[in-house]
Design a protein around this motif. Sequence first.
Motif, mmCIF file in Angstrom:
data_model
loop_
_atom_site.group_PDB
_atom_site.id
_atom_site.type_symbol
_atom_site.label_atom_id
_atom_site.label_comp_id
_atom_site.label_asym_id
_atom_site.label_seq_id
_atom_site.Cartn_x
_atom_site.Cartn_y
_atom_site.Cartn_z
ATOM 1 N N ARG A 212 29.855 47.903 40.034
ATOM 2 C CA ARG A 212 29.112 46.723 40.464
ATOM 3 C C ARG A 212 28.409 47.039 41.782
ATOM 4 N NH1 ARG A 212 34.231 42.688 39.562
ATOM 5 N NH2 ARG A 212 35.004 44.016 41.243
ATOM 6 N N ARG A 243 25.900 47.452 36.879
ATOM 7 C CA ARG A 243 25.210 46.200 37.174
ATOM 8 C C ARG A 243 24.816 46.163 38.643
ATOM 9 N NH1 ARG A 243 25.451 46.482 32.554
ATOM 10 N NH2 ARG A 243 26.076 44.923 30.984
ATOM 11 N N HIS A 268 20.799 44.510 33.361
ATOM 12 C CA HIS A 268 21.558 45.238 34.378
ATOM 13 C C HIS A 268 21.339 44.705 35.790
ATOM 14 C CE1 HIS A 268 22.756 48.517 31.625
ATOM 15 N NE2 HIS A 268 21.572 48.318 31.070
#
Length: 388
Positions: A212, A243, A268
């Motif tokens: 992340r 992401r 994304h």
Amino acid sequence: MTTTPPSPAVRAPLPRVTVVTFSGHQQPEVRDSPNLRTWGALADRLGHACCVWSGPRLAARRGPLRVVQRPRRPGPHSLLWAAGSVRIGVRLARAAARRGETVLLNGAEPWGWLSASIVSLIVRRPWLMEIHGDYLHLPAASLGRWRRAVLKRAVVFFAHHAGGRRVVARSMLDALDRRGIPSVLVPPRLLPVWEHRLERDRPPLSDTRAPRLLTVGRLVSSKGYDLLLEALAELVRTHPGLRLRVVGDGPLRAHVAEEAARLGLSGHVEFLGARDVDEIRAELARADLFVISSRDEGLPRTLLEAASAEVPLVATSVGGIPAACADWDGVRLVPPDSAAIASAVRRAIESPPSAEQLAAVRSRVLAEYGFDTNIDALAALFRSVCAR
């Protein structure tokens, strides 16, 4: 015969100072921001602070702090903003003088420099120039060649005429020094809230299958979001679960979102818009990696916030970033290039810094960029300019 010891010298109270500060930089659409908290603390130390800023309309009083915000449109319309700011500034400065207070004008960013310098001439009080960007080393891609040339000349012109100059990074201090212009380095500061550790749901990069990423900043060309998106397009080939969350707003928001869609990154990348301090802390608590892709910087506060939150960092080696990170273990610095950013992110995912390294960086940042330390330094600088 006994003698009475001399009484300790009684220190005279410091004179009250009213700082009237101008900034053409767009303030966020929140009523609680780092700038509001900073200037509230400065007002408590000095006497009064009156802030004339660009941004959504806001008129507020918080004890010795007064804030007036007015929208500023880009281009020639900014002259109207400057003219209105001068009118307000003159009124505030003269009111402070009638109260018997020392008055200092403070200008931040180009239109703030213009406003502060004109008010200084009208009310015959000194002004301090705050330089937050590394404007003398701007790449053409940030502003274009013509605007870059104009801005560099403006920096030198106003710096020669200001009563004092404050910079936020070593690179800026050195650049002015080479031109024979002395300045004082007072770096950005962390808000006290960053002294509290974040509560995380998992250690950073403990799950490398779905890392992340987080970035925070205005959506403008200088922040290099096009470079970051190109890097992301390369990274998702090997890390399809990756992401990126983007916190911030700005004139390029629609363009950057379109670019993400064009690169096939819609699933994304998430654009969150502007967020307040608590929301940014919540984003950092969820982040595995913080990325700064800027083409130019002074010393970004987001760098300090991410480091204090113990989030691994990848940042471009521009402006004041390399000097600030020189002794930070585990931070990856790269040129402002999409391939270099992608490579650094990949290495950080595959070989993340240890918890001990992240904790050590946090300790250094809190010690050097603590709120009270830096506010005291800034208040001392204001008083020294008044005394000249």
